[in-house]
Design a protein around this motif. Sequence first.
Motif, PDB file in Angstrom:
ATOM      1  N   LYS A   1       0.834  -1.202   0.000  1.00 29.30           N
ATOM      2  CA  LYS A   1       0.000   0.000   0.000  1.00 29.30           C
ATOM      3  C   LYS A   1       0.871   1.255   0.000  1.00 29.30           C
ATOM      4  O   LYS A   1       0.586   2.216  -0.703  1.00 29.30           O
ATOM      5  N   GLU A   2       1.950   1.238   0.778  1.00 28.09           N
ATOM      6  CA  GLU A   2       2.850   2.390   0.837  1.00 28.09           C
ATOM      7  C   GLU A   2       3.476   2.658  -0.526  1.00 28.09           C
ATOM      8  O   GLU A   2       3.627   3.813  -0.937  1.00 28.09           O
TER       9      GLU A   2
ATOM     10  N   ASP B   1       0.865   4.141  -2.739  1.00 28.67           N
ATOM     11  CA  ASP B   1       0.674   5.539  -2.357  1.00 28.67           C
ATOM     12  C   ASP B   1       1.783   6.419  -2.928  1.00 28.67           C
ATOM     13  O   ASP B   1       1.531   7.542  -3.363  1.00 28.67           O
TER      14      ASP B   1
ATOM     15  N   ALA C   1       1.134   6.891  -6.577  1.00 29.35           N
ATOM     16  CA  ALA C   1       0.022   7.833  -6.727  1.00 29.35           C
ATOM     17  C   ALA C   1       0.473   9.265  -6.457  1.00 29.35           C
ATOM     18  O   ALA C   1       0.036  10.201  -7.142  1.00 29.35           O
ATOM     19  N   ALA C   2       1.358   9.445  -5.482  1.00 30.87           N
ATOM     20  CA  ALA C   2       1.882  10.784  -5.189  1.00 30.87           C
ATOM     21  C   ALA C   2       2.689  11.312  -6.371  1.00 30.87           C
ATOM     22  O   ALA C   2       2.613  12.500  -6.702  1.00 30.87           O
TER      23      ALA C   2
ATOM     24  N   SER D   1       0.196  12.420  -8.995  1.00 30.94           N
ATOM     25  CA  SER D   1      -0.564  13.626  -8.663  1.00 30.94           C
ATOM     26  C   SER D   1       0.328  14.850  -8.482  1.00 30.94           C
ATOM     27  O   SER D   1      -0.175  15.964  -8.327  1.00 30.94           O
TER      28      SER D   1
ATOM     29  N   ASP E   1       2.425  15.396  -5.955  1.00 28.78           N
ATOM     30  CA  ASP E   1       2.528  15.764  -4.544  1.00 28.78           C
ATOM     31  C   ASP E   1       3.984  15.617  -4.094  1.00 28.78           C
ATOM     32  O   ASP E   1       4.382  14.610  -3.518  1.00 28.78           O
TER      33      ASP E   1
ATOM     34  N   ARG F   1       4.741  14.748  -0.395  1.00 34.64           N
ATOM     35  CA  ARG F   1       4.458  13.348  -0.046  1.00 34.64           C
ATOM     36  C   ARG F   1       5.481  12.417  -0.683  1.00 34.64           C
ATOM     37  O   ARG F   1       5.904  11.428  -0.069  1.00 34.64           O
TER      38      ARG F   1
ATOM     39  N   SER G   1       7.789  10.014   1.461  1.00 34.83           N
ATOM     40  CA  SER G   1       7.609   8.577   1.250  1.00 34.83           C
ATOM     41  C   SER G   1       8.889   7.881   0.829  1.00 34.83           C
ATOM     42  O   SER G   1       9.093   6.710   1.140  1.00 34.83           O
TER      43      SER G   1
END
Length: 70
Positions: free
Chosen positions: A4-5, A8, A11-12, A15, A17, A20, A24
């Motif tokens: 999941k990390e 994420d 996804a960051a 996007s 970000d 993040r 991360s």
Amino acid sequence: MTTKEELDLIAACASGDLKRVRESLHLPSANFDANQSAMLVEAVKAGHLNVVELLLERSLDINVDYADTK
């Protein structure tokens, strides 16, 4: 298997970000080597130059043939 990390983090990148992504990349659970192509591709596709630059600064190897890693 992608955690999941790691999802994420990808996804960051997609996007844009930057905060993040930066945070991360320092997590022990973030498998930077295994997911670097996905992170770079998503950042490039979305036009997030700042994220691309950060990934390249983190020594992402743009010359690796990721097709051979599947």
